[in-house]
Write an enzyme that holds these catalytic residues in place. Structure first.
Site, PDB file in Angstrom:
ATOM      1  N   SER A 470     -30.159  50.377  45.868  1.00  0.00           N
ATOM      2  CA  SER A 470     -29.864  51.573  46.652  1.00  0.00           C
ATOM      3  C   SER A 470     -31.017  52.561  46.580  1.00  0.00           C
ATOM      4  CB  SER A 470     -28.542  52.190  46.167  1.00  0.00           C
ATOM      5  OG  SER A 470     -28.130  53.241  47.005  1.00  0.00           O
ATOM      6  N   ASP A 522     -23.272  46.054  55.008  1.00  0.00           N
ATOM      7  CA  ASP A 522     -23.681  47.227  54.242  1.00  0.00           C
ATOM      8  C   ASP A 522     -24.301  48.273  55.160  1.00  0.00           C
ATOM      9  OD1 ASP A 522     -24.625  49.057  52.445  1.00  0.00           O
ATOM     10  OD2 ASP A 522     -25.854  47.652  51.309  1.00  0.00           O
TER      11      ASP A 522
END
Length: 695
Positions: A470, A522
């Site tokens: 991330s 995602d």
């Protein structure tokens, strides 16, 4: 719909947001009227009105019943009118302002009536005409108390829907409609409106991140930049939050319909969509039966464990709440325990060394002696990271943690681009992550941490590997650009990196030393300023062209009502994808942002639901994807779930357990391929062995 305009002010709700609250009030008022009538009859039957306490009180509950009846009728009309028309069909709900004016007048009367009841009860009690245990007194207390509760929640709703820039917004719209030359007469009002929007979002951001303890002038500048981005995105359009949510439901259905229609078209070679990715005969699946490919993927899986371990003990308790105590061994580490081991270099750890325990026990470290250094102070624009040795692959590992704190989120929100002048004059990167990479690089250089790590390598041949998830996956490639000059054999694994990270030329350069891993649908790898602009335009276009009421869009998602309240086919709705699209507020949209991409080569782990497997057991397969194929946000219930690092690790493990299809030795002709892919009734086969062999 566009924000409701009442009392010459725009509010943060639409006229089609009222059916549910109005029906709640109808239900409560109806129940209360029935209860009051029953209680009045009960008191009358027991001769409760003949006492001293009842004198002068008989008229109060009766008139309360009449007032509640008027409120109920008015709320019914509001609910019926608010449920009419599509989201942008204001004409179908043109009576709503009048009904709200009536409702406001009744609310004032209700408030005065409740206050007078309080005064009357207090007077009766003080003059000793009533006893607190008297049945009539209890009844009237309940009447007044319930009115006060309803009034309180009504006023709370009004406060939450208040828009501080609403009056200026209305004034600007009136100038646009009435002025022949908007560029001159409305420009001062437009500037004032922009300032109000930015001021509103600055106060919201400052209040939202108050726990971050950022008080420096540079921190305030960060808040202002974030506020400008949010104001440009949200407040420059005359829509409310519920419109965006309804638009997301429409967009999800439209995307599914568009994918199905694309598969059915005979003019293309796409026969399936997996996790939003088009599958065609040219799609390159990762073949794990090849030893080199399997070795490379196993290496990625190995270092994904470091990216998960970087979240420390907080991450372990969040991702594995039932197993965290067993996974993390903190026994004997407290500084008050005489049996604790020597303290390692981990800045910002607590007295029990929980971060150190989580990293060393949940990562593939061979020994605690292989931990070199870590910084978990979590300062502004400074994400947590650690350095260690991995003897399995002979690597010095620099692992950067993803978003876990408020300060980490501030880095993410600095989403505009900035130049990487010290690396290449034409390259650009995500502003917040460039600043984070600069700070980590400065500490690594100042304390010679990597040099110390290489000095502790038992043998030669060790190389540097940078990884993260991330936020860490965004910082890792940027800091790798700086470290490559000294460590030319460096490599980077970025797990679920942000989409708006690098400009095109910087992304192409990063392909030499970076591999990005993305799971399913995602949202983060698809998240950048251009993608957000497209996302906004798609939603607005669908809302403008849809005739389905908002309440039906929401209720159709419920399990029991979904089929009964099926609404308009969104595949028939046109989408005008324009980054300057705004049906109500065209002049305030900011300029188009430069496209930004995730780094390196992209390995997309997709989910396939074969017919022979149950719905909850997908087959995970890894596909080499193009960076530009993540230019659209896919609306899905798993769009956030697929981003979690534990789910990324689990998906990669399942790819190893279930090898993907073989690579074809030759292409079939179009007729042969269509014949193979279609059943007798013309339905596309999305799972079978013949379809997989075409990949």
């Amino acid at each position: 719909m566009p924000g409701l305009v009442v009392f010459n002010r725009r509010w943060s709700i639409g006229s089609d947001d009222l059916p549910v609250p109005a029906m709640i009030l109808v239900f409560l008022n109806s129940v209360w009227v029935i209860a009051l009538v029953s209680m009045v009859i009960e008191v009358h039957m027991t001769d409760g009105w003949r006492g001293d306490c009842s004198g002068g009180f008989l008229w109060y509950p009766i008139m309360t019943i009449g007032l509640l009846a008027l409120l109920t009728v008015n709320d019914v009309f509001i609910a019926v009118q608010s449920a009419k028309g599509g989201v942008f069909d204001k004409k179908a709900r043109h009576n709503i302002p009048v009904l709200l004016y009536i409702r406001t007048a009744l609310l004032v009367v209700e408030t005065i009536w409740a206050c007078s009841g309080c005064v009357l009860l207090n007077w009766k009690l003080r003059t000793s005409q009533c006893d607190s245990s008297d049945l009539v007194y209890t009844l009237l207390c309940v009447v007044v108390g319930s009115n006060m509760v309803v009034i309180f929640f009504t006023l709370l709703t009004l406060y939450m829907s208040f828009d501080s820039a609403g009056r200026t917004f209305t004034k600007f719209q009136n100038l646009q409609q009435n002025s022949a030359d908007n560029s001159t007469s409305s420009e001062p009002t437009l500037r004032k409106l922009r300032d109000l929007h930015e001021e509103k979002w600055t106060s919201r951001v400052t209040a939202g991140f108050c726990c971050a303890a950022l008080r420096k002038p540079s921190d305030k500048a960060v808040f202002n930049k974030i506020a400008i981005l949010l104001a440009d995105y949200f407040d420059n359009l005359d829509v409310v939050l519920s419109d965006f949510i309804a638009g997301m439901f429409l967009l999800r259905k439209q995307q599914k319909s568009a994918h199905a229609d694309t598969v059915q078209q005979p003019t293309n070679d796409i026969y399936q969509y997996l996790s939003g990715m088009a599958i065609s005969p040219r799609t390159k699946f990762l073949t794990l039966k090849d030893e080199n490919m399997q070795s490379e993927f196993t290496c990625m899986l190995h270092f994904a464990e470091y990216a998960l371990a970087a979240y420390g003990y907080q991450g372990q308790y969040f991702f594995y709440p039932a197993k965290a105590c067993c996974r993390i061994n903190i026994c004997g580490r407290c500084r008050g325990c005489p049996s604790r081991q020597d303290e390692r270099i981990l800045v910002g750890d607590n007295c029990c060394q929980c971060q150190y325990a989580a990293i060393t026990t949940c990562s593939p470290l061979s020994s605690e002696d292989d931990f070199i250094y870590g910084n978990y102070e979590n300062k502004p624009n400074f994400p947590s990271y650690f350095v260690c040795l991995d003897h399995t692959y002979k690597k010095v590992v620099l692992c950067i943690r993803g978003t876990l704190s408020i300060r980490d989120a501030l880095i993410d929100l600095q989403g505009d681009s900035t130049k990487l002048d010290d690396i290449h004059p034409s390259w650009k990167g995500h502003r917040g992550m460039v600043a984070a990479a600069d700070n980590i690089f400065a500490e690594l250089t100042e304390h010679q941490i990597l040099e110390s790590a290489f000095d502790r390598c038992p043998t030669s041949g060790y190389s540097l590997l940078v990884t993260g998830h991330s936020l860490g996956a965004g910082v890792a490639p940027i800091i790798s650009f700086r470290l490559r000059e000294k460590y030319p054999h460096l490599y980077c694994y970025a797990f679920s990196p942000p989409g708006g990270l690098l400009s095109l030329d910087a992304m192409n350069e990063s392909r030499e030393f970076t591999t990005s891993i993305v799971v399913g649908k995602d949202i983060i790898p698809r998240l950048g300023l251009p993608q957000l602009e497209y996302f906004r335009s798609d939603i607005l276009s669908l809302l403008e062209n849809s005739s389905t009421p908002k309440w039906r869009i929401f209720t159709s998602t419920l399990p029991l009502l979904g089929r009964c309240l099926e609404y308009q086919n969104t595949a028939d709705l046109p989408i005008s994808r324009s980054q300057n699209y705004s049906p109500f507020f065209t002049r305030t949209l900011s300029s188009t942002h430069e496209p930004m991409f995730m780094p390196g080569r992209v390995l997309h782990i997709v989910k396939n639901y074969p017919r022979e497997k149950p719905k909850g057991s997908p087959l995970y397969q890894a596909v080499w994807a193009d960076n530009s194929s993540f230019d659209t946000i896919i609306v899905s219930p798993s769009m956030l779930e697929d981003h979690l690092p534990n789910n990324v690790l689990e998906a990669m493990q399942k790819v190893v357990e279930n090898h993907g299809p073989k690579k074809p030795e030759k292409m079939l002709s179009e007729e042969e391929r269509r014949a193979t892919l279609r059943c007798g009734d013309g339905e596309v086969i999305s799972t079978g062995t013949e379809a997989d062999r075409l990949i």
